[in-house]
Design a protein around this motif. Structure first.
Motif, PDB file in Angstrom:
ATOM      1  N   LEU A  21       0.823  -1.208   0.000  1.00  0.00           N
ATOM      2  CA  LEU A  21       0.000   0.000   0.000  1.00  0.00           C
ATOM      3  C   LEU A  21       0.857   1.257   0.000  1.00  0.00           C
ATOM      4  O   LEU A  21       0.521   2.256  -0.641  1.00  0.00           O
ATOM      5  CB  LEU A  21      -0.920   0.012   1.221  1.00  0.00           C
ATOM      6  CG  LEU A  21      -2.276  -0.670   1.090  1.00  0.00           C
ATOM      7  CD1 LEU A  21      -3.031  -0.614   2.413  1.00  0.00           C
ATOM      8  CD2 LEU A  21      -3.116  -0.028  -0.014  1.00  0.00           C
ATOM      9  N   GLY A  25       0.568   4.068  -2.767  1.00  0.00           N
ATOM     10  CA  GLY A  25       0.246   5.449  -2.413  1.00  0.00           C
ATOM     11  C   GLY A  25       1.277   6.430  -2.933  1.00  0.00           C
ATOM     12  O   GLY A  25       0.935   7.511  -3.432  1.00  0.00           O
ATOM     13  N   ARG A  80     -13.041  -2.722  -0.903  1.00  0.00           N
ATOM     14  CA  ARG A  80     -12.092  -1.601  -0.826  1.00  0.00           C
ATOM     15  C   ARG A  80     -11.145  -1.637  -2.033  1.00  0.00           C
ATOM     16  O   ARG A  80     -10.823  -0.614  -2.625  1.00  0.00           O
ATOM     17  CB  ARG A  80     -11.245  -1.677   0.439  1.00  0.00           C
ATOM     18  CG  ARG A  80     -11.947  -2.114   1.706  1.00  0.00           C
ATOM     19  CD  ARG A  80     -12.658  -0.997   2.395  1.00  0.00           C
ATOM     20  NE  ARG A  80     -12.787  -1.255   3.816  1.00  0.00           N
ATOM     21  CZ  ARG A  80     -13.876  -0.991   4.525  1.00  0.00           C
ATOM     22  NH1 ARG A  80     -14.941  -0.486   3.931  1.00  0.00           N
ATOM     23  NH2 ARG A  80     -13.912  -1.211   5.818  1.00  0.00           N
ATOM     24  N   LYS A  81     -10.692  -2.847  -2.361  1.00  0.00           N
ATOM     25  CA  LYS A  81      -9.723  -2.981  -3.453  1.00  0.00           C
ATOM     26  C   LYS A  81     -10.321  -2.576  -4.791  1.00  0.00           C
ATOM     27  O   LYS A  81      -9.620  -2.015  -5.646  1.00  0.00           O
ATOM     28  CB  LYS A  81      -9.202  -4.414  -3.510  1.00  0.00           C
ATOM     29  CG  LYS A  81      -8.258  -4.764  -2.365  1.00  0.00           C
ATOM     30  CD  LYS A  81      -7.961  -6.247  -2.277  1.00  0.00           C
ATOM     31  CE  LYS A  81      -7.300  -6.774  -3.517  1.00  0.00           C
ATOM     32  NZ  LYS A  81      -6.901  -8.202  -3.363  1.00  0.00           N
ATOM     33  N   LEU A  84     -10.178   1.152  -4.780  1.00  0.00           N
ATOM     34  CA  LEU A  84      -8.788   1.575  -4.940  1.00  0.00           C
ATOM     35  C   LEU A  84      -8.332   1.399  -6.380  1.00  0.00           C
ATOM     36  O   LEU A  84      -7.621   2.257  -6.931  1.00  0.00           O
ATOM     37  CB  LEU A  84      -7.884   0.781  -3.996  1.00  0.00           C
ATOM     38  CG  LEU A  84      -6.453   1.316  -3.835  1.00  0.00           C
ATOM     39  CD1 LEU A  84      -6.452   2.662  -3.142  1.00  0.00           C
ATOM     40  CD2 LEU A  84      -5.595   0.328  -3.039  1.00  0.00           C
ATOM     41  N   PHE A 121      -9.353   6.881  -4.406  1.00  0.00           N
ATOM     42  CA  PHE A 121      -8.103   6.447  -3.783  1.00  0.00           C
ATOM     43  C   PHE A 121      -8.078   6.765  -2.291  1.00  0.00           C
ATOM     44  O   PHE A 121      -7.761   5.898  -1.474  1.00  0.00           O
ATOM     45  CB  PHE A 121      -6.899   7.092  -4.476  1.00  0.00           C
ATOM     46  CG  PHE A 121      -5.586   6.537  -4.009  1.00  0.00           C
ATOM     47  CD1 PHE A 121      -5.044   5.421  -4.624  1.00  0.00           C
ATOM     48  CD2 PHE A 121      -4.908   7.102  -2.938  1.00  0.00           C
ATOM     49  CE1 PHE A 121      -3.838   4.882  -4.178  1.00  0.00           C
ATOM     50  CE2 PHE A 121      -3.720   6.567  -2.491  1.00  0.00           C
ATOM     51  CZ  PHE A 121      -3.175   5.458  -3.111  1.00  0.00           C
ATOM     52  N   THR A 122      -8.382   7.997  -1.915  1.00  0.00           N
ATOM     53  CA  THR A 122      -8.276   8.376  -0.507  1.00  0.00           C
ATOM     54  C   THR A 122      -9.258   7.602   0.359  1.00  0.00           C
ATOM     55  O   THR A 122      -8.937   7.219   1.491  1.00  0.00           O
ATOM     56  CB  THR A 122      -8.492   9.891  -0.327  1.00  0.00           C
ATOM     57  OG1 THR A 122      -9.744  10.273  -0.915  1.00  0.00           O
ATOM     58  CG2 THR A 122      -7.368  10.681  -0.980  1.00  0.00           C
ATOM     59  N   TYR A 125      -7.929   3.740   0.290  1.00  0.00           N
ATOM     60  CA  TYR A 125      -6.595   3.644   0.905  1.00  0.00           C
ATOM     61  C   TYR A 125      -6.703   3.764   2.422  1.00  0.00           C
ATOM     62  O   TYR A 125      -6.160   2.942   3.168  1.00  0.00           O
ATOM     63  CB  TYR A 125      -5.695   4.734   0.334  1.00  0.00           C
ATOM     64  CG  TYR A 125      -4.266   4.726   0.846  1.00  0.00           C
ATOM     65  CD1 TYR A 125      -3.295   3.936   0.231  1.00  0.00           C
ATOM     66  CD2 TYR A 125      -3.880   5.524   1.915  1.00  0.00           C
ATOM     67  CE1 TYR A 125      -1.976   3.941   0.684  1.00  0.00           C
ATOM     68  CE2 TYR A 125      -2.571   5.532   2.379  1.00  0.00           C
ATOM     69  CZ  TYR A 125      -1.622   4.741   1.758  1.00  0.00           C
ATOM     70  OH  TYR A 125      -0.318   4.746   2.216  1.00  0.00           O
ATOM     71  N   SER A 126      -7.416   4.795   2.888  1.00  0.00           N
ATOM     72  CA  SER A 126      -7.569   5.000   4.328  1.00  0.00           C
ATOM     73  C   SER A 126      -8.285   3.830   4.976  1.00  0.00           C
ATOM     74  O   SER A 126      -7.904   3.364   6.061  1.00  0.00           O
ATOM     75  CB  SER A 126      -8.340   6.296   4.596  1.00  0.00           C
ATOM     76  OG  SER A 126      -7.654   7.418   4.088  1.00  0.00           O
ATOM     77  N   SER A 146       0.288   7.840   5.891  1.00  0.00           N
ATOM     78  CA  SER A 146      -0.072   9.092   5.220  1.00  0.00           C
ATOM     79  C   SER A 146       1.149   9.876   4.756  1.00  0.00           C
ATOM     80  O   SER A 146       1.010  10.900   4.088  1.00  0.00           O
ATOM     81  CB  SER A 146      -0.919   9.970   6.152  1.00  0.00           C
ATOM     82  OG  SER A 146      -0.132  10.489   7.223  1.00  0.00           O
ATOM     83  N   LEU A 187      -1.706  -4.357  -6.171  1.00  0.00           N
ATOM     84  CA  LEU A 187      -2.986  -4.340  -5.480  1.00  0.00           C
ATOM     85  C   LEU A 187      -3.524  -5.741  -5.202  1.00  0.00           C
ATOM     86  O   LEU A 187      -4.141  -5.994  -4.165  1.00  0.00           O
ATOM     87  CB  LEU A 187      -3.995  -3.534  -6.306  1.00  0.00           C
ATOM     88  CG  LEU A 187      -5.388  -3.351  -5.716  1.00  0.00           C
ATOM     89  CD1 LEU A 187      -5.308  -2.629  -4.375  1.00  0.00           C
ATOM     90  CD2 LEU A 187      -6.264  -2.563  -6.677  1.00  0.00           C
TER      91      LEU A 187
END
Length: 415
Positions: A21, A25, A80-81, A84, A121-122, A125-126, A146, A187
């Motif tokens: 990750l 990022g 989530r993936k 992303l 993404f944000t 990712y979070s 971050s 990923l």
């Protein structure tokens, strides 16, 4: 606890996933930020006026705002993936759109679509970082993970400027696309929690809430309002700071301001995460809002480069502390089944502030001095500070105690 110590304390699957990750990022933010200093000049070379440049650049927020909610829902209900991967793919395709289009107005659509990449993404990712982090190290790992933002911000603009100068726009856009797509191969190795067996949509700790319940939840609406005000502040700052420094000739360029702020942001993220796990999110958020206020006051009083340098340091500390700590705070106040939607509600406040900062403050800017504008933005930080210390928990007493680190977050979930 140092970064390496925190990393080595994790289980091997967690280390591999968070390491992947981190690379994803970093490549994403390099792809995004290498266009910041170059895309406006590209639009100008296509014949765009100042207002058209502002329209194209600002349309980024349209895609971001319009997609944040649906992408948050998708991250919770599906994957989530998947969300992303949407962010990564859009970040890779959009630069190719800039390359292929040779007129100004079609670029508005491309830029708006590019905004979807940030929203996707944000959010994902979070959520993945929180899913993979032990609760006792949540703030620390959010802070460390971050770091991809300030590192990307320090590399991307410099790389973009060099590519434009020595190789031209085609090489710039192709490089941006490559960095955008780079994370896609990593990923697939990252596991995620199943989104299938979710609890029914009832309002209780550990169960997911719908958007109406989230918007009416005191635990979430206060962070959203605070981020809205800081979004207005930040959007106003990036709009008017370059003009202010250029017209006042204080001997300090906007580029140096952003570089200094990025270094301060990087440094604050290293220390704020572990501190928040030990002392609570409240004191760190309180300090960050004070830093924003001090930065704006310094700009109103600036008569030379020293004050601007100090303002950059305080703004960087504020930004580097507030956003990771707000993500940690709203993660604490939500279950894993609703985190994507919670991020869309709360981080949507920051998006909204950024989107409206230019038009709102810009409409006043022609009638006001820069000092007055910075006074106004400083007042936003002050209001956010008062709101946090008085309304961040059940009542004034518990809010004040939480803001000073004397009380636990009474809204925090156990998972």
């Amino acid at each position: 606890m140092s970064i390496l110590t925190a990393y080595n304390s994790l289980q091997p699957p967690q280390r591999r996933s968070l390491g992947s990750l981190l690379v994803i990022g970093l490549s994403f933010w390099i792809s995004i930020t290498n266009l910041l200093p170059t895309l406006p000049t590209y639009i100008r070379e296509l014949g765009g006026t100042r207002s058209q440049i502002g329209l194209v650049m600002g349309s980024f927020a349209i895609g971001l705002l319009c997609s944040r909610t649906s992408l948050g829902y998708l991250a919770d209900k599906k994957s989530r993936k998947l969300v992303l991967s949407i962010g990564i793919i859009v970040a890779g395709l959009a630069p190719l759109g800039y390359l292929l289009i040779n007129s100004v107005f079609p670029l508005i659509a491309v830029r708006a679509i590019h905004g979807v990449s940030i929203a996707a993404f944000t959010t994902a990712y979070s959520a993945l970082v929180v899913d993979l982090s032990p609760i006792k190290q949540r703030g620390e790992l959010i802070g460390y993970m971050s770091l991809v933002n300030p590192i990307g911000m320090s590399i991307g603009p410099a790389l973009g400027g060099a590519l434009k100068e020595f190789s031209g726009y085609p090489a710039l856009f192709i490089t941006s696309a490559i960095f955008g797509f780079l994370g896609l191969s990593l990923l697939f190795s990252i596991p995620e929690k199943s989104c299938v067996n979710q609890p029914k949509n009832t309002f209780s700790q550990g169960n997911s809430r719908n958007f109406k319940q989230m918007l009416s939840s005191h635990s979430l609406i206060i962070p959203a309002l605070i981020l809205l005000m800081i979004g207005l502040l930040f959007g106003s700052l990036i709009t008017f700071l370059p003009l202010f420094l250029e017209e006042t000739d204080l001997g300090f360029s906007a580029g140096w301001f952003y570089t200094t702020a990025a270094i301060a942001s990087f440094s604050s993220r290293i220390f704020s995460g572990p501190a928040s796990d030990r002392y609570g999110r409240g004191p760190l958020i309180t300090v960050s809002l004070i830093c924003y206020f001090v930065a704006m006051i310094l700009l109103t009083q600036a008569t030379g480069g020293r004050q601007v340098l100090l303002a950059a340091i305080f703004e960087g500390i504020g930004a580097g502390t507030l956003l990771p700590m707000m993500i940690a705070l709203i993660s604490d106040r939500s279950s894993s089944y609703e985190r994507g939607r919670v991020y869309s509600v709360c981080l949507g406040g920051f998006d909204l502030g950024m989107a409206f900062a230019g038009p709102l403050v810009g409409s006043l800017g022609s009638h006001l001095s820069y000092q007055t504008i910075f006074t106004f933005t400083g007042s936003l930080a002050l209001v956010a500070f008062v709101l946090f210390i008085s309304q961040s928990n059940y009542n004034f007493q518990t809010s004040f105690s939480f803001a000073l680190g004397k009380e636990k977050d009474l809204y925090a979930f156990d998972d």
